[in-house]
Design an enzyme around this catalytic site. Structure first.
Site: not given
Ligand SMILES: [Zn+2]
Length: 302
Positions: A76, A232, A236, A259
């Site tokens: 973030h 969001h 990311d 991720h």
């Molecule tokens: Zn996040």
């Protein structure tokens, strides 16, 4: 275009989402060509560059590791720094994890506003994508493609009445990031809380720093945007792309990625040196007109 850093040091503190450890964070101006560098102020300012070569393990957050020294949940803060075009900065942290604050990038944007931007006397270098690089894995995919500016397109699909299919497409810069993504918060499913705790994760998680989705609703509403989840995920994605180590000229398309896939793309891109070149030219002469931004207009703004 010239490289930048921040004008003055700024500080914040808070709890880490996964470790539950309190940490103090300080952003410090850095010289040209330093890049974005974490420094563990509790370990003699041991440096961990925000670079794909230092990606450690990635599951619910992105962690960096160098010579056994770990730093968790970088995404973030990096999303805010990278979107704001800060090329060089030291991020001093006295613990293992970046504080989660409210679960979004908004507090980091406020910190960067407070810090100000300083132009340096060195030309900015961009990583310009020349040919596609892709990672595909059971129904999830991510790819990066040539483009005249840094763009992301992020698609999510969660089987939940409050989420479903959400898609964000945008050129990434300080203004678009601030307006479209910065306030979108971390989320998790209520059913996953116990299993995650058992795995030793989300020890610092609370209703103040994450949206919790129940079976058919939201435990701690209201949402900041109707498509806060998709936004969001795009936030990311940008935070993980910062690990390229230079500003990007390219378009990234992510479908149901996370991720692990984001950082795999970064690694694959960096290894395939025929797929990009480093240039100080921001725009190529052949730049075509870019498509418009696409996202669901805010409705549940608070
Ligand atoms: Zn996040």
């Amino acid at each position: 275009m010239f490289q930048t850093t921040i004008q003055r040091p700024v500080a914040a503190q808070g709890i880490g989402l996964h470790t539950g450890v309190q940490s103090k964070l300080r952003l410090v101006p850095a010289p040209a060509d330093a890049g974005i560098v974490f420094r563990r102020s509790d370990l003699d300012f041991f440096r961990i560059e925000a670079h794909g070569s230092n990606v450690a393990r990635v599951s619910y957050a992105t962690s960096l590791m160098k010579q056994g020294v770990l730093l968790s949940t970088t995404e973030h803060l990096l999303a805010a720094i990278y979107s704001c075009g800060i090329d060089n900065i030291f991020i001093d942290i006295d613990a293992i994890e970046v504080p989660i604050l409210d679960g979004s990038a908004e507090p980091f944007m406020q910190l960067l506003d407070e810090a100000g931007v300083r132009k340096l006397r060195r030309k900015r270098r961009y990583l310009k994508v020349l040919k596609p690089v892709e990672v595909v894995e059971d129904g999830r995919r991510i790819g990066i493609y040539p483009a005249s500016e840094f763009r992301v397109c992020c698609y999510v699909d969660f089987p939940h009445p409050m989420v479903g299919q959400q898609e964000v497409e945008m050129a990434v810069n300080a203004a678009s990031f601030r307006q479209i993504l910065s306030r979108a918060r971390t989320f998790c499913f209520e059913a996953d809380i116990e299993p995650l705790r058992t795995m030793g994760l989300i020890r610092g998680g609370s209703l103040e720093n994450a949206i919790v989705l129940t079976k058919d609703g939201v435990l701690n509403g209201p949402l900041r945007y109707v498509d806060e989840f998709g936004r969001h995920k795009a936030l990311d994605l940008i935070g993980d792309l910062a690990l390229v180590g230079l500003p990007l000229l390219g378009r990234v398309e992510a479908r149901k990625a996370g991720h692990a896939l984001h950082t795999q793309l970064v690694s694959r891109l960096l290894v395939d040196t025929s797929s990009w070149k480093i240039t100080t030219e921001e725009q190529s002469a052949d730049s075509e007109s870019a498509p418009e931004e696409r996202f669901t207009p805010a409705r549940a703004a608070d």
